[in-house]
Every structure is written in structure tokens, then in C-alpha cells.
Design a protein around this motif. Structure first.
Motif, PDB file in Angstrom:
ATOM      1  N   ALA A 175      -7.708   4.234  12.391  1.00  8.88           N
ATOM      2  CA  ALA A 175      -9.162   4.127  12.538  1.00  8.88           C
ATOM      3  C   ALA A 175      -9.862   4.294  11.193  1.00  8.88           C
ATOM      4  N   ILE A 176      -9.379   5.238  10.388  1.00 11.24           N
ATOM      5  CA  ILE A 176      -9.977   5.456   9.062  1.00 11.24           C
ATOM      6  C   ILE A 176      -9.764   4.231   8.169  1.00 11.24           C
ATOM      7  N   CYS A 177      -8.542   3.675   8.187  1.00  8.22           N
ATOM      8  CA  CYS A 177      -8.262   2.467   7.402  1.00  8.22           C
ATOM      9  C   CYS A 177      -9.170   1.311   7.826  1.00  8.22           C
ATOM     10  N   GLY A 178      -9.377   1.187   9.135  1.00  4.62           N
ATOM     11  CA  GLY A 178     -10.232   0.123   9.636  1.00  4.62           C
ATOM     12  C   GLY A 178     -11.669   0.270   9.169  1.00  4.62           C
ATOM     13  N   ARG A 179     -12.128   1.519   9.068  1.00  4.70           N
ATOM     14  CA  ARG A 179     -13.489   1.765   8.597  1.00  4.70           C
ATOM     15  C   ARG A 179     -13.619   1.493   7.101  1.00  4.70           C
ATOM     16  N   LEU A 180     -12.623   1.963   6.330  1.00  5.32           N
ATOM     17  CA  LEU A 180     -12.705   1.836   4.876  1.00  5.32           C
ATOM     18  C   LEU A 180     -12.430   0.420   4.394  1.00  5.32           C
ATOM     19  N   ARG A 181     -11.489  -0.268   5.064  1.00  6.92           N
ATOM     20  CA  ARG A 181     -11.116  -1.622   4.661  1.00  6.92           C
ATOM     21  C   ARG A 181     -11.147  -2.544   5.870  1.00  6.92           C
ATOM     22  N   PRO A 182     -12.332  -2.951   6.286  1.00  2.35           N
ATOM     23  CA  PRO A 182     -12.441  -3.809   7.481  1.00  2.35           C
ATOM     24  C   PRO A 182     -11.655  -5.108   7.370  1.00  2.35           C
ATOM     25  N   GLY A 183     -11.483  -5.595   6.178  1.00  2.00           N
ATOM     26  CA  GLY A 183     -10.795  -6.857   5.992  1.00  2.00           C
ATOM     27  C   GLY A 183      -9.321  -6.819   6.319  1.00  2.00           C
ATOM     28  N   LEU A 184      -8.745  -5.642   6.410  1.00  2.00           N
ATOM     29  CA  LEU A 184      -7.314  -5.529   6.709  1.00  2.00           C
ATOM     30  C   LEU A 184      -6.998  -5.856   8.167  1.00  2.00           C
ATOM     31  N   GLY A 185      -7.993  -5.790   9.003  1.00  2.00           N
ATOM     32  CA  GLY A 185      -7.761  -6.061  10.422  1.00  2.00           C
ATOM     33  C   GLY A 185      -7.010  -4.956  11.139  1.00  2.00           C
ATOM     34  N   VAL A 186      -7.053  -3.755  10.593  1.00  2.00           N
ATOM     35  CA  VAL A 186      -6.367  -2.610  11.195  1.00  2.00           C
ATOM     36  C   VAL A 186      -7.350  -1.856  12.078  1.00  2.00           C
ATOM     37  N   THR A 187      -6.980  -1.620  13.327  1.00  2.00           N
ATOM     38  CA  THR A 187      -7.826  -0.860  14.243  1.00  2.00           C
ATOM     39  C   THR A 187      -6.973   0.142  15.015  1.00  2.00           C
ATOM     40  N   ALA A 188      -7.625   1.177  15.449  1.00  2.52           N
ATOM     41  CA  ALA A 188      -6.929   2.181  16.259  1.00  2.52           C
ATOM     42  C   ALA A 188      -6.807   1.694  17.697  1.00  2.52           C
ATOM     43  N   ASP A 189      -5.729   2.092  18.345  1.00  4.43           N
ATOM     44  CA  ASP A 189      -5.565   1.840  19.779  1.00  4.43           C
ATOM     45  C   ASP A 189      -6.306   2.958  20.516  1.00  4.43           C
ATOM     46  N   ARG A 190      -7.548   2.686  20.857  1.00  2.00           N
ATOM     47  CA  ARG A 190      -8.407   3.728  21.427  1.00  2.00           C
ATOM     48  C   ARG A 190      -7.885   4.241  22.772  1.00  2.00           C
ATOM     49  N   ASP A 191      -7.331   3.343  23.570  1.00  2.00           N
ATOM     50  CA  ASP A 191      -6.791   3.769  24.864  1.00  2.00           C
ATOM     51  C   ASP A 191      -5.622   4.731  24.662  1.00  2.00           C
ATOM     52  N   LYS A 192      -4.752   4.413  23.714  1.00  2.00           N
ATOM     53  CA  LYS A 192      -3.620   5.291  23.432  1.00  2.00           C
ATOM     54  C   LYS A 192      -4.099   6.624  22.890  1.00  2.00           C
ATOM     55  N   LEU A 193      -5.098   6.584  21.993  1.00  2.00           N
ATOM     56  CA  LEU A 193      -5.628   7.819  21.415  1.00  2.00           C
ATOM     57  C   LEU A 193      -6.225   8.705  22.495  1.00  2.00           C
ATOM     58  N   ARG A 194      -7.002   8.103  23.410  1.00  2.00           N
ATOM     59  CA  ARG A 194      -7.579   8.894  24.507  1.00  2.00           C
ATOM     60  C   ARG A 194      -6.490   9.508  25.370  1.00  2.00           C
ATOM     61  N   MET A 195      -5.443   8.724  25.655  1.00  2.00           N
ATOM     62  CA  MET A 195      -4.353   9.224  26.477  1.00  2.00           C
ATOM     63  C   MET A 195      -3.659  10.413  25.806  1.00  2.00           C
ATOM     64  N   MET A 196      -3.376  10.293  24.506  1.00  2.00           N
ATOM     65  CA  MET A 196      -2.687  11.361  23.798  1.00  2.00           C
ATOM     66  C   MET A 196      -3.545  12.617  23.701  1.00  2.00           C
ATOM     67  N   LEU A 197      -4.843  12.433  23.480  1.00  2.00           N
ATOM     68  CA  LEU A 197      -5.739  13.588  23.446  1.00  2.00           C
ATOM     69  C   LEU A 197      -5.801  14.279  24.802  1.00  2.00           C
ATOM     70  N   LEU A 198      -5.796  13.473  25.873  1.00  2.00           N
ATOM     71  CA  LEU A 198      -5.801  14.040  27.226  1.00  2.00           C
ATOM     72  C   LEU A 198      -4.526  14.842  27.476  1.00  2.00           C
ATOM     73  N   LEU A 199      -3.373  14.318  27.032  1.00  2.00           N
ATOM     74  CA  LEU A 199      -2.109  15.015  27.236  1.00  2.00           C
ATOM     75  C   LEU A 199      -2.055  16.319  26.447  1.00  2.00           C
TER      76      LEU A 199
END
Length: 248
Positions: A180-204
Motif C-alpha cells: 500500500a505504501i509503495c502504491g502511494r509513493l509510486r503510483p506508476g508501478l501499479g502496485v496495490t495492497a490486497d485490501r480484502d486479504k489485509l482486512r481478513m488478516m487484521l480480523l484474525l
């Protein structure tokens, strides 16, 4: 008629959660429940035994260290813990594989949960055994349960989730935050966080922590008997599937 249907809903829900045909929602519900139980058993087990029984990395490290200094007592305890965990994982795989080839195949994941519930019930009786024998019995019992649970949810989720392996969960959280940080700093890289996975892991992680608080407080108030509601929860999840299988 409506009342009867309401009474049957928990039964049907329990069967759906451990059914052969999976959905992401059912996986998450089951994983959250199991993570909470694992956290409670882990924390309560620490207060009861002085050991975190889901932490196989620690046991392997202790095994290596104490082999080096010839501390055979710790070597034996560590080897027992690792062996019990492996045995639990193996037994879970055997149960699921057996059920897949029999009439129980629609509810193959219910069987390991029932066995885990029975073993947690046995663990709750560990306080009746005094001295080193009781401690060794309780340690082996809890490590066996942890191995079974981790293997069960691994099979159910296709290796996406491991409820007793907090190190892996926290690692995945760090990876997704980094993406997520990479995606914010370098939008051109096309890197994004898997938000569903992140929510699941935080829930666990949250479930594991909440379970840990319950386990610590529960053991402080009732001793080994704190494991009884944990055992009852597993049996409530697994028994409807097992009973439904044999009723056909």
C-alpha cells in the motif's frame, strides 16, 4: 413452523460453516472462530504450563539449544511438543481424507473439529493430574490440538489461512501495508495492497488477541476449566455435521 425453523437455523449454520462446498464468507467465519479459540488456548496454556503451545519455532529453537548443552529434560519436553503438534496435523489430514472417501464426505471438515473439542475437554481435566505427569499430559494434549486446528483450516482454506501461526499472519499484514505504501509513493508501478486479504488478516489477529485475553482471564478465574467453553464451541461447530452424516 417458524419457531421450529428458527431452532434449526443454528444447526444448519454450523453444518454450512464446515461443509465441503466452501465460500469466502464461511472460510472467514470459521477462521475467526478458530483463531479466537487458538488464542485462548495458547494464553491459557501459558498460564497453566508456562509454555506457548502454538509456538513451534520456539520449541525447535529450544530443542537445538538444549541439545547443544546436553540439557536432556528440556530436549525431551521440546521434542514431545513438536511431535504432538505434527501428530495432530497428521491426524487431521487422515480424518479429512478418510471422510472424503466415505458417506461423510459432505461434512469431512466437521470430524477434526469434533476431535479437537474432545481433546480440549481432556485438556480441561489436566488439573486433576498433579505433578510432572499432569503437565506433560496437558502439554502434549494442547500441542496436538494446535496441530489439528492449523492443519484443518489450512486444508479448508487451500493454505490461505493458518489460525495458530500468528507469525505468518503478521508477516502478511506487513507485506500488504508495504504494498500500500509503495502504491502511494509510486503510483506508476501499479502496485496495490490486497485490501480484502489485509482486512481478513487484521480480523484474525484481533480474534487471536481477544481469545488470548479470554484465555488468560479464564485460567486465572477457573484454572484448567477455562477450556470447557472452548471445547463446547468446537463441538457445537462439528457435531451437527457428524450427526447429520450418520442420520442419513
Amino acid at each position: 413452523m417458524k419457531t421450529r425453523r428458527r431452532l434449526r437455523d443454528p444447526y444448519r449454520s454450523a453444518r454450512a460453516i464446515v461443509a465441503r462446498r466452501r465460500s469466502a464468507g464461511n472460510d472467514l467465519i470459521l477462521a475467526t472462530i478458530l483463531a479466537g479459540i487458538a488464542g485462548a488456548a495458547n494464553a491459557g496454556g501459558f498460564f497453566a504450563l508456562g509454555q506457548y503451545t502454538s509456538h513451534m519455532t520456539g520449541y525447535l529453537a529450544a530443542l537445538a539449544d538444549n541439545v547443544a548443552i546436553a540439557n536432556l529434560g528440556i530436549v525431551a519436553i521440546s521434542a514431545l511438543a513438536v511431535a504432538a503438534f505434527i501428530a495432530g496435523a497428521g491426524f487431521s489430514a487422515i480424518l479429512i481424507t478418510w471422510a472424503q472417501g466415505h458417506a461423510a464426505s459432505r461434512q469431512q471438515y466437521a470430524w477434526p473439529l469434533v476431535v479437537q473439542g474432545v481433546f480440549l475437554g481432556c485438556f480441561s481435566m489436566g488439573g486433576l493430574l498433579t505433578g510432572e505427569v499432569g503437565r506433560i499430559f496437558s502439554l502434549a494434549c494442547l500441542c496436538f490440538i494446535m496441530g489439528m486446528q492449523n492443519a484443518t483450516i489450512t486444508r479448508i482454506s487451500g493454505a490461505r489461512i493458518r489460525t495458530t501461526h500468528a507469525t505468518g499472519i503478521v508477516t502478511d499484514i506487513g507485506i500488504e501495508i508495504g504494498r500500500a505504501i509503495c502504491g502511494r509513493l509510486r503510483p506508476g508501478l501499479g502496485v496495490t495492497a490486497d485490501r480484502d486479504k489485509l482486512r481478513m488478516m487484521l480480523l484474525l489477529v484481533g480474534a487471536f488477541l481477544a481469545g488470548g485475553v479470554f484465555g488468560a482471564i479464564g485460567f486465572g478465574l477457573t484454572g484448567f476449566l477455562f477450556a470447557i467453553p472452548l471445547a463446547a464451541s468446537l463441538l457445537a461447530l462439528g457435531l451437527p455435521g457428524v450427526i447429520g452424516t450418520w442420520a442419513r
